[in-house]
Design an enzyme around this catalytic site. Structure first.
Site, PDB file in Angstrom:
ATOM      1  N   GLY A   1       0.834  -1.213   0.000  1.00 44.55           N
ATOM      2  CA  GLY A   1       0.000   0.000   0.000  1.00 44.55           C
ATOM      3  C   GLY A   1       0.860   1.251   0.000  1.00 44.55           C
TER       4      GLY A   1
ATOM      5  N   ARG B   1      13.895   9.756  -2.062  1.00 45.80           N
ATOM      6  CA  ARG B   1      14.802  10.902  -2.268  1.00 45.80           C
ATOM      7  C   ARG B   1      16.032  10.794  -1.368  1.00 45.80           C
ATOM      8  NH1 ARG B   1      15.145  15.637   0.764  1.00 45.80           N
ATOM      9  NH2 ARG B   1      15.839  17.506  -0.349  1.00 45.80           N
TER      10      ARG B   1
ATOM     11  N   ARG C   1       0.921  -4.922  -5.956  1.00 42.95           N
ATOM     12  CA  ARG C   1       0.967  -6.144  -5.153  1.00 42.95           C
ATOM     13  C   ARG C   1       1.284  -7.269  -6.136  1.00 42.95           C
ATOM     14  NH1 ARG C   1      -2.890  -3.315  -1.579  1.00 42.95           N
ATOM     15  NH2 ARG C   1      -1.696  -3.113   0.334  1.00 42.95           N
TER      16      ARG C   1
ATOM     17  N   ASP D   1       4.980  -5.237   6.158  1.00 42.22           N
ATOM     18  CA  ASP D   1       5.473  -6.587   6.445  1.00 42.22           C
ATOM     19  C   ASP D   1       5.591  -7.485   5.210  1.00 42.22           C
ATOM     20  OD1 ASP D   1       6.044  -6.351   9.106  1.00 42.22           O
ATOM     21  OD2 ASP D   1       4.004  -6.819   9.745  1.00 42.22           O
TER      22      ASP D   1
ATOM     23  N   THR E   1       3.949   2.627   5.679  1.00 40.69           N
ATOM     24  CA  THR E   1       2.530   2.268   5.589  1.00 40.69           C
ATOM     25  C   THR E   1       1.742   3.189   6.504  1.00 40.69           C
ATOM     26  OG1 THR E   1       0.874   0.639   6.299  1.00 40.69           O
ATOM     27  CG2 THR E   1       3.061   0.314   7.161  1.00 40.69           C
TER      28      THR E   1
ATOM     29  N   ASP F   1      -0.761   2.484   8.124  1.00 41.51           N
ATOM     30  CA  ASP F   1      -1.449   1.728   9.189  1.00 41.51           C
ATOM     31  C   ASP F   1      -0.685   1.668  10.519  1.00 41.51           C
ATOM     32  OD1 ASP F   1      -3.311   1.151   7.201  1.00 41.51           O
ATOM     33  OD2 ASP F   1      -2.254  -0.664   6.597  1.00 41.51           O
TER      34      ASP F   1
ATOM     35  N   ASP G   1       1.249  -0.564  11.384  1.00 40.40           N
ATOM     36  CA  ASP G   1       1.041  -1.936  11.864  1.00 40.40           C
ATOM     37  C   ASP G   1       2.284  -2.816  11.737  1.00 40.40           C
ATOM     38  OD1 ASP G   1       1.066  -2.102   9.129  1.00 40.40           O
ATOM     39  OD2 ASP G   1      -0.684  -3.402   8.957  1.00 40.40           O
TER      40      ASP G   1
ATOM     41  N   GLY H   1      -6.449   1.340   8.528  1.00 44.22           N
ATOM     42  CA  GLY H   1      -5.525   0.757   9.501  1.00 44.22           C
ATOM     43  C   GLY H   1      -5.435  -0.755   9.365  1.00 44.22           C
ATOM     44  N   ARG H   2      -6.152  -1.298   8.382  1.00 36.86           N
ATOM     45  CA  ARG H   2      -6.275  -2.762   8.226  1.00 36.86           C
ATOM     46  C   ARG H   2      -6.695  -3.358   9.574  1.00 36.86           C
ATOM     47  NH1 ARG H   2      -1.923  -5.306   4.101  1.00 36.86           N
ATOM     48  NH2 ARG H   2      -0.429  -4.715   5.688  1.00 36.86           N
TER      49      ARG H   2
ATOM     50  N   LYS I   1     -25.641  18.617  24.228  1.00 35.61           N
ATOM     51  CA  LYS I   1     -24.629  18.332  23.193  1.00 35.61           C
ATOM     52  C   LYS I   1     -25.327  17.984  21.884  1.00 35.61           C
ATOM     53  CE  LYS I   1     -20.564  15.418  22.246  1.00 35.61           C
ATOM     54  NZ  LYS I   1     -19.720  16.431  21.624  1.00 35.61           N
TER      55      LYS I   1
ATOM     56  N   HIS J   1      -9.855   5.762   0.782  1.00 33.76           N
ATOM     57  CA  HIS J   1      -8.500   6.024   0.270  1.00 33.76           C
ATOM     58  C   HIS J   1      -8.056   7.475   0.317  1.00 33.76           C
ATOM     59  CE1 HIS J   1      -9.163   1.943  -0.972  1.00 33.76           C
ATOM     60  NE2 HIS J   1      -7.854   1.844  -1.094  1.00 33.76           N
TER      61      HIS J   1
HETATM   62  P1  ADP Z   1       2.809  -4.478   2.638  1.00 35.05           P
HETATM   63  O1  ADP Z   1       4.252  -4.457   2.267  1.00 35.05           O
HETATM   64  O2  ADP Z   1       2.232  -3.100   2.746  1.00 35.05           O
HETATM   65  O3  ADP Z   1       2.547  -5.353   3.846  1.00 35.05           O
HETATM   66  P2  ADP Z   1       1.758  -6.565   0.896  1.00 35.05           P
HETATM   67  O4  ADP Z   1       1.456  -7.530   1.968  1.00 35.05           O
HETATM   68  O5  ADP Z   1       0.762  -6.403  -0.193  1.00 35.05           O
HETATM   69  O6  ADP Z   1       1.996  -5.091   1.425  1.00 35.05           O
HETATM   70  O7  ADP Z   1       3.163  -6.992   0.259  1.00 35.05           O
HETATM   71  C1  ADP Z   1       3.760  -6.261  -0.778  1.00 35.05           C
HETATM   72  C2  ADP Z   1       4.430  -7.174  -1.759  1.00 35.05           C
HETATM   73  O8  ADP Z   1       5.501  -7.874  -1.130  1.00 35.05           O
HETATM   74  C3  ADP Z   1       3.551  -8.289  -2.338  1.00 35.05           C
HETATM   75  O9  ADP Z   1       2.770  -7.850  -3.397  1.00 35.05           O
HETATM   76  C4  ADP Z   1       4.589  -9.290  -2.813  1.00 35.05           C
HETATM   77  O10 ADP Z   1       5.157  -8.880  -4.032  1.00 35.05           O
HETATM   78  C5  ADP Z   1       5.654  -9.170  -1.712  1.00 35.05           C
HETATM   79  N1  ADP Z   1       5.422 -10.223  -0.696  1.00 35.05           N
HETATM   80  C6  ADP Z   1       4.442 -10.284   0.228  1.00 35.05           C
HETATM   81  N2  ADP Z   1       4.519 -11.412   0.952  1.00 35.05           N
HETATM   82  C7  ADP Z   1       5.583 -12.094   0.478  1.00 35.05           C
HETATM   83  C8  ADP Z   1       6.190 -13.351   0.813  1.00 35.05           C
HETATM   84  N3  ADP Z   1       5.707 -14.156   1.771  1.00 35.05           N
HETATM   85  N4  ADP Z   1       7.272 -13.735   0.106  1.00 35.05           N
HETATM   86  C9  ADP Z   1       7.765 -12.942  -0.874  1.00 35.05           C
HETATM   87  N5  ADP Z   1       7.241 -11.754  -1.229  1.00 35.05           N
HETATM   88  C10 ADP Z   1       6.168 -11.332  -0.575  1.00 35.05           C
END
Ligand code: ADP
Length: 356
Positions: free
Chosen positions: A16, A26, A77, A108, A130, A132, A134, A175-176, A218, A256
């Site tokens: 995201g 940058r 993604r 993550d 992100t 979020d 999180d 915030g998922r 209120k 969004h």
């Molecule tokens: P975020 O990074 O915000 O958590 P995503 O979970 O959508 O977002 O992950 C972003 C991208 O990272 C995914 O589209 C994929 O390309 C890669 N990715 C996610 N999980 C894995 C994984 N278990 N192994 C390898 N690449 C991953």
């Protein structure tokens, strides 16, 4: 061991988007160039790596981006990257392009990808980006502050019209699964209540609060709910408030709009610090780390540790995962997670207690 000479690194934004990602890119570019290292901007996250969609970034290619929302490198993604065949394509392109390392900005999921690449010999450093907030290993993620300020601005506007019409607005924020945006913005907007996935919510207490406040005169009521709540929760809550309090109640999903906009000072500064730190780590020969903010300082954590700690914090660690850990390391994670939970619970309590 002789220190590796870095000639060229890549940078990508993935998952995201978040305001401040451009500021991070940058900072990566400027820091690398100052150290005589060329930078390649990889387009659309890991997809750009698979498809060899990238461009060399000179110092002027990152002019006028620190103030821009979104990510000029684009994001995606990329599911193919999770497959072994996709990974092989990525490794081939990284070798052909002569990438000595990659800075991966995201959440993550992005760090899981960075970990896979690092394990296969392409040094990667993650930066937490992100809205979020999180990423459990970090107190702060780039984009969080801008998103919260956007929510505050939008909710202040809703409050104006709620006051004029004697209305309530139930507002769903992003915030998922994490309620950080929700609890903080509920406090900052003076919301009457706040509901998050992580902690129990007392609907009846909220209704009683609104009824009581009405007797004091209120007229405006704001209730913040996080998107992690079950589908339809906010809409149903709005109906219930209206039925039981006789205050006209509307539901609004900010959606969004929270992901766009010019990054705040906080996001620009954090992103700039993290970008510099990430490049420095690569130049120092480090890999498989994520740059995080901890107690006001920019530090790094092993990605393995960060991902495992995230599971411990979210109660998702399986017994077989825990069994693989040094018991001392696990104990340390539990202690940190407990402190972080306590901090969150305190914010949640405050969000639901000071409005009336
Ligand atoms: P975020 O990074 O915000 O958590 P995503 O979970 O959508 O977002 O992950 C972003 C991208 O990272 C995914 O589209 C994929 O390309 C890669 N990715 C996610 N999980 C894995 C994984 N278990 N192994 C390898 N690449 C991953």
């Amino acid at each position: 061991m002789e220190k590796k000479i870095f000639k060229r690194i890549g940078v990508l934004t993935s998952g995201g988007d978040a305001p401040g990602m451009n500021a991070a890119v940058r900072s990566v570019v400027r820091t690398a160039l100052k150290n005589g290292v060329e930078v390649v901007g990889i387009k659309g996250g890991y997809r750009g790596l698979l498809e060899n969609d990238m461009q060399i970034l000179g110092p002027h290619d990152v002019s006028n981006v620190i103030n821009e929302g979104g990510t000029f490198l684009y994001t995606d993604r990329c599911l193919e990257f999770k497959e072994e065949s996709g990974m092989q394509k990525a490794l081939k392109v990284a070798a052909e392009q002569g990438l000595d390392g990659i800075v991966c900005i995201g959440g993550d999921g992005t760090f899981r990808g960075a970990q896979d690449l690092s394990r296969r010999g392409v040094p990667c450093i993650g930066i937490t980006g992100t809205i979020d907030n999180d990423v459990s290993s970090s107190d702060y993620t780039v984009g969080f502050d801008t998103a919260m300020n956007t929510v505050v601005e939008m909710v202040d506007r809703l409050r104006d019209t709620c006051e004029s019409h004697a209305r309530c607005n139930v507002v769903e924020v992003m915030g998922r699964d994490a309620g950080y945006i929700a609890v903080n913005t509920a406090i900052a907007t003076g919301a009457t209540g706040c509901a998050v996935k992580e902690l129990p919510f007392d609907e009846d207490a909220l209704i009683e609060k609104i009824k009581l406040a009405k007797t004091y005169g209120k007229r405006n009521f704001i209730v913040i709910v996080s998107e992690g709540m079950p589908d339809g929760f906010g809409e149903a809550l709005a109906k219930k408030i209206q039925a039981e309090t006789e205050v006209e109640t509307k539901f609004a999903r900010l959606a969004h709009v929270q992901r766009g906009g010019r990054p705040t000072l906080r996001d620009r500064v954090s992103a700039s610090k993290m970008g510099e730190h990430a490049v420095q780590l690569l130049l120092d020969g480090k890999s498989n780390l994520v740059v995080v903010e901890r107690e006001g300082k920019i530090v790094s954590r092993d990605i393995e540790w960060a991902l495992m700690y995230d599971k411990v914090y979210k109660g998702k660690a399986k017994p077989e995962d825990i069994a693989k850990l040094d018991p001392k390391v696990y104990e340390g994670m539990v202690e940190l997670a407990n402190a972080k939970h306590a901090e969150f619970e305190d914010l949640y309590r405050l969000a639901n207690s000071i409005s009336i």
